[in-house]
Structure formats: C-alpha cells, structure tokens
Design a protein around this motif. Structure first.
Motif, PDB file in Angstrom:
ATOM      1  N   LEU A 461     -42.831 -23.596   6.205  1.00 29.08           N
ATOM      2  CA  LEU A 461     -43.359 -24.380   5.082  1.00 29.08           C
ATOM      3  C   LEU A 461     -42.935 -23.775   3.745  1.00 29.08           C
ATOM      4  CD1 LEU A 461     -46.941 -25.060   6.497  1.00 29.08           C
ATOM      5  CD2 LEU A 461     -45.131 -26.764   6.156  1.00 29.08           C
ATOM      6  N   ALA A 462     -42.824 -22.438   3.693  1.00 28.96           N
ATOM      7  CA  ALA A 462     -42.341 -21.774   2.477  1.00 28.96           C
ATOM      8  C   ALA A 462     -40.873 -22.129   2.210  1.00 28.96           C
ATOM      9  CB  ALA A 462     -42.518 -20.265   2.596  1.00 28.96           C
ATOM     10  N   LEU A 463     -40.077 -22.248   3.267  1.00 27.35           N
ATOM     11  CA  LEU A 463     -38.673 -22.641   3.114  1.00 27.35           C
ATOM     12  C   LEU A 463     -38.565 -24.034   2.495  1.00 27.35           C
ATOM     13  CD1 LEU A 463     -37.155 -21.479   6.537  1.00 27.35           C
ATOM     14  CD2 LEU A 463     -36.822 -20.404   4.320  1.00 27.35           C
ATOM     15  N   ILE A 464     -39.403 -24.954   2.978  1.00 26.41           N
ATOM     16  CA  ILE A 464     -39.384 -26.314   2.436  1.00 26.41           C
ATOM     17  C   ILE A 464     -39.766 -26.298   0.956  1.00 26.41           C
ATOM     18  CG2 ILE A 464     -40.485 -28.579   2.542  1.00 26.41           C
ATOM     19  CD1 ILE A 464     -40.791 -28.151   5.565  1.00 26.41           C
ATOM     20  N   ALA A 465     -40.808 -25.529   0.632  1.00 24.86           N
ATOM     21  CA  ALA A 465     -41.250 -25.448  -0.767  1.00 24.86           C
ATOM     22  C   ALA A 465     -40.153 -24.878  -1.662  1.00 24.86           C
ATOM     23  CB  ALA A 465     -42.513 -24.590  -0.857  1.00 24.86           C
ATOM     24  N   ALA A 466     -39.445 -23.852  -1.173  1.00 20.98           N
ATOM     25  CA  ALA A 466     -38.370 -23.252  -1.965  1.00 20.98           C
ATOM     26  C   ALA A 466     -37.241 -24.253  -2.199  1.00 20.98           C
ATOM     27  CB  ALA A 466     -37.834 -22.008  -1.252  1.00 20.98           C
ATOM     28  N   ARG A 467     -36.890 -25.003  -1.163  1.00 13.53           N
ATOM     29  CA  ARG A 467     -35.809 -25.976  -1.300  1.00 13.53           C
ATOM     30  C   ARG A 467     -36.201 -27.141  -2.227  1.00 13.53           C
ATOM     31  NH1 ARG A 467     -31.945 -26.520   3.917  1.00 13.53           N
ATOM     32  NH2 ARG A 467     -31.607 -24.291   4.269  1.00 13.53           N
ATOM     33  N   ASN A 468     -37.504 -27.417  -2.296  1.00 15.87           N
ATOM     34  CA  ASN A 468     -37.984 -28.493  -3.169  1.00 15.87           C
ATOM     35  C   ASN A 468     -38.376 -27.996  -4.548  1.00 15.87           C
ATOM     36  OD1 ASN A 468     -37.636 -30.419  -1.174  1.00 15.87           O
ATOM     37  ND2 ASN A 468     -39.740 -30.259  -0.422  1.00 15.87           N
ATOM     38  N   GLY A 469     -38.291 -26.671  -4.779  1.00 17.98           N
ATOM     39  CA  GLY A 469     -38.667 -26.111  -6.069  1.00 17.98           C
ATOM     40  C   GLY A 469     -40.163 -26.105  -6.320  1.00 17.98           C
ATOM     41  N   GLU A 470     -40.971 -26.140  -5.257  1.00 20.05           N
ATOM     42  CA  GLU A 470     -42.429 -26.149  -5.389  1.00 20.05           C
ATOM     43  C   GLU A 470     -42.958 -24.725  -5.336  1.00 20.05           C
ATOM     44  OE1 GLU A 470     -43.640 -30.344  -3.343  1.00 20.05           O
ATOM     45  OE2 GLU A 470     -42.828 -28.809  -1.997  1.00 20.05           O
ATOM     46  N   GLU A 471     -42.994 -24.099  -6.478  1.00 16.34           N
ATOM     47  CA  GLU A 471     -43.273 -22.665  -6.567  1.00 16.34           C
ATOM     48  C   GLU A 471     -44.658 -22.310  -6.025  1.00 16.34           C
ATOM     49  OE1 GLU A 471     -42.672 -19.151  -9.935  1.00 16.34           O
ATOM     50  OE2 GLU A 471     -42.045 -21.216 -10.330  1.00 16.34           O
ATOM     51  N   GLY A 472     -45.663 -23.091  -6.365  1.00 16.21           N
ATOM     52  CA  GLY A 472     -47.020 -22.792  -5.919  1.00 16.21           C
ATOM     53  C   GLY A 472     -47.148 -22.837  -4.408  1.00 16.21           C
TER      54      GLY A 472
END
Length: 512
Positions: A461-472
């Motif tokens: 899930l952290a990988l997805i957030a990083a790829r989407n630029g969702e820092e929080g």
C-alpha cells in the motif's frame, strides 16, 4: 626567397593552430549539445537482468561529414564498473545538416547484488575520420539506482517473519495424488498386476499400461484412463483393488507402539539398529512424529537405502531444501541444494510426478534461476488434475512471473491460486507493477485482513501511495509495514520507489 618561404610557412602553421583551437571549442560545444533520455524513465530489475533503451537527440548540423558521434554508457556501483559492449554512434556523412537526429539502442546487463544503489552514466565523443577522439563530454548522469520491486514476490523466502516458512511439497501417502509413490505399493506393482489381468483383450491393455508407466500423479493417470475403452471394468477389477490395498497398508492397527517406534527410530538414526528394522509404513509414521529437519533427514537417508521410492526421495529433497533455506553459509547452502536437486531427480526417475517437479522449481527459485523455476512449476502443473495441487502450482508460477517481469501473466496465474495472505500480496504486487492500482489496493487490504501481523501488504500500500504522490498514505502504511518487519525497514531506506521522499522529514521520521 628562403625568407618568403619561412613567412608563408609560419602563416600557415599559425592559421592551423588557431583553426584547431577554434575546432576544439566547437567540438566540445557540439558534444555537450547531446540530449540523453532513458526508456523506461527508471532502471528496473527484471528477472536476473536490467534491460533499458537509451535515446540520444542530436541537433542539426552537429557533425561534419568526416566526423562520427559516439556515446559510451557504463554502470558504476560501489568500486565496480560494468561496461557495455555496445556503443551508440552515427557518422556525419549519413545525416541531413538541416534536421536533427535521434539514436535509439537497447541495452542489457546482468543484475548483481549492490547494483541497486549504482548509477548509469555515459560519455559522448566526436571522432575524426581516423577514429581519433577530438573531444569527450564530461561524465553525464543518466539514472540513479535500480528499482527491484518485482523481487518482493514470495514463495516462502525468509524475510524477517516470526518463523521460517516451510518450502516445497511434502508427499503424504494418504492422499489420492500420491498413489503409487511408495516402494511397496508402486505403479510398477500395479503394472505387474494389470499385465496378469485377463479380463480384457490383450490389445486393449497397451493404452492402460502406457498411462500406468507414464508420468503424472494418481488423479492425472485415472483421468486419462477414463477416456479408454473398458475403463469401468478395469477400474472395478484392478484399480479399486489397488487403491484399497494402498489404504489398508497405511491404516489398520499399529504393529509398533509410538514409544517403541520412537526408540527404534532414534536407534536407526544413531546407526545402532539396521535400517530394515522398520517397515515402510513405520518409517512414514516415525517421520510424522519427528519435528526437526535434521532428524527427518537421518530417517529418510536410512529409508531410501531399504525403500527407495518416489515418496522417500521426494521428501528427502524437501528436507534438504528447507535446511538450505535456513543456512547462512553460502557453500553449505549450495551443497544442500545440490543434494535436494539429486533427490528430486531420483524421485522423478522412479516416475515423473508433480511433487518432485514442483520441488525442483523451488530449488531453482532459491538459486535465482527463475526461468528454470517457471519451467519446473509449469511441468508440475501439467502432471496433475488435483484442484488443490493446481492452485499451489499456479501460485508459484505467478510469483516467478512477477520476478521475470511478466506482470499480466502473473495476474492470470495468481487468479487461479488459493486466496491466502501470500498469494494475495503477490496478486497486489503484480497489479501494482502492471499499473492497476485499484485491484492492487483491494488485494493488499485483503492480505492484511487475513494476517494483520504481516508487514508486506502494508508495504504494498505504501508503494501505491508513493507512485500516486500521496505522501500521507505513504507514511501511514510504511510505518505499519516496518514496525512489523525489520527486513522491510532496511529495504525502505534504499528503495528507489521512495526516492522522491528519502530526504523529506516525514519519511525520515517514519524510518527512525
């Protein structure tokens, strides 16, 4: 006259020097005008290699007709440098002076440990018609680091879990698929029984014998026989009787009590009692009573001396494989894997079965020969009609496909696998890498629900957030991942999936 000649010679030499100095400056400027692009825009490990393309854009009128442009890429990591055999080059006499030119070339390099932190760099140069370099550019950084996300795919590796996972398929004689794997009740015995059977014409026996003596497990062979004439009669008169004999040999009253069996097994392991003291059935019981891999190995080594079978060799190979997975010393680990390879090949030598074929894939996986692993798992899948085994083979095929960079194929395989935490994580990983973040999120979340103590789905899930630029969301899920698993904490520090966040205070705070 001599004075005039000297003046002319001096003038020519001065002009040549001035012209050369001007040319050096122009060549330097020309070479510096190169534009280098990486495709894809980040280096990524696929299987055992890194594959990418370089595109170089050169402005119009950059080269004279007697000049050649050459770009030499190389990869620097630690104190090592990998130099590519290929170079990119173009001759000035092939270009249109009124238009620019784009060069494109594909490159491959083997991946070795330590490269994940390295740098892809290049130098451009312009050569004259004698292939002498007139000027080189400064070293140009093209890309930093290698993304190794596909290597997170799992088939039971130990990565900071509470316990070492058990690798491989252990054969249990009570299962229909393992019919014929024992020494005293093998397919060879069935072939002898069937040869003596007179209930059907002699010419009708040949197809049955070919199946009995051929590859595949119990479910596979029986499924093939169903298509033959006289199957119902053969099943009633021969096959069911053989199956009942197998069941009776595995059941009934124990001839040796558990206490006696434990004492005899210990004596066999120590070499004070002959290996043939126990029956094949007693060996199987003793193996199920022994919790340790070393004790199982000693018993199975004795067992293959007196009851060499597809069963005993396969399970001995499983022991070697799991001991190798728990061994840090590389030399000892490789020797154990060699032993496992030998044992599985001996099991397949009795008759080719999906247990040994699958387990060969595990050995190749641990050796990081992922293409051979895929071939073995694929062969194992073709040797059975058991739904349960097929799901296991499909899960392994999916994991290897991720590592090899075929993410869509991985999704196809994993959709046919059991929906357990490991396979759900692998499904999510395959979907992340293929760009399907929606399904990846669902699969990571379901994996986490099934095992909240596992850090890997939160890392996904952290990988997805990083790829989407969702820092929080990145910090939230990464914290959950690394508090559950130290392996993931160490990985996150250098994971180039998070390169854009490594220097941010929020990321540093999570990692501390």
């Amino acid at each position: 006259m001599n004075v005039v000649k000297k003046i002319i010679a001096f003038f020519v030499l001065s002009t040549t020097i001035a012209s050369y100095s001007c040319n050096v400056v122009q060549v330097k400027k020309k070479a510096d005008n190169q534009k280098i692009y990486l495709e894809p825009n980040a280096l990524e490990r696929l299987g055992d290699s890194v594959r990418f393309s370089l595109i170089v854009a050169l402005p119009n009128a950059m080269l004279l007709k007697n000049e050649t442009y050459v770009l030499s890429p190389y990869f620097k990591y630690g104190n090592e440098t990998y130099t590519f055999d290929k170079k990119m080059q173009v001759k000035g006499d092939t270009l249109d002076v009124y238009s620019g030119v784009k060069l494109k070339e594909s490159f491959t390099m083997p991946f070795v440990a330590g490269m994940e932190k390295g740098s892809l760099v290049a130098r451009g140069a312009i050569l004259n018609n004698q292939s002498v370099s007139q000027q080189e550019t400064d070293e140009v950084l093209i890309s930093q680091g290698i993304i190794t996300t596909a290597s997170l795919s799992q088939i039971g590796q130990y990565r900071g879990q509470e316990q070492y996972p058990v690798l491989g398929l252990w054969a249990e004689p009570s299962e229909p698929e393992t019919l014929g794997m024992l020494y005293e009740n093998s397919w060879e015995d069935l072939a002898k029984i069937f040869t003596a059977y007179s209930g059907i014409p002699f010419t009708a026996k040949a197809p049955f014998l070919a199946i009995i003596e051929g590859p595949g497990d119990g479910t596979y062979k029986k499924n093939k026989m169903k298509a033959l004439a006289h199957y119902a009669q053969v099943d009633r008169d021969v096959l069911k009787r053989f199956e009942r004999t197998n069941a009776q040999s595995m059941g009934g009253f124990d001839e040796v009590s558990n206490l006696q069996l434990s004492i005899l097994a210990r004596s066999i392991r120590s070499g004070t009692v002959p290996a043939d003291t126990l029956s094949e059935k007693d060996y199987i019981r003793a193996l199920n009573m022994e919790p340790g891999w070393s004790e199982k190995e000693e018993l199975l080594r004795a067992m293959v001396e007196v009851y060499p079978s597809a069963y005993s060799y396969n399970n001995l190979g499983v022991v070697f494989t799991n001991r190798a997975n728990r061994t840090q010393n590389n030399k000892d680990r490789n020797q154990l894997l060699e032993n496992a390879l030998f044992a599985f090949n001996r099991s397949n030598g009795v008759f080719e079965n999906p247990y040994a074929a699958h387990n060969l894939g595990i050995v190749f996986w641990l050796w990081e020969d992922k293409f051979s692993a895929y071939t073995s798992f694929y062969r194992a899948n073709s040797l059975t009609n058991s739904d349960e085994l097929i799901k296991i083979h499909q899960a392994a095929l999916g994991a290897v496909s991720i590592f090899n960079g075929d993410y869509r194929l991985a999704v196809i395989h994993l959709n046919k696998a059991a929906q357990n935490p490991t396979n759900l994580f692998n499904q999510g990983l395959a979907n992340v890498l293929s760009g399907d973040h929606y399904n990846a999120t669902i699969q990571f979340e379901e994996s986490a629900i099934q095992n909240m103590g596992n850090g890997f789905p939160f890392y996904g899930l952290a990988l997805i957030a990083a790829r989407n630029g969702e820092e929080g969301k990145l910090y939230e899920n990464l914290k959950k991942a690394i508090t559950r698993n130290d392996f993931l904490r160490e990985r996150a520090v250098n994971d180039f999936e998070f390169a854009a966040f490594h220097k941010k205070e929020g990321f540093k705070e999570v990692i501390r």
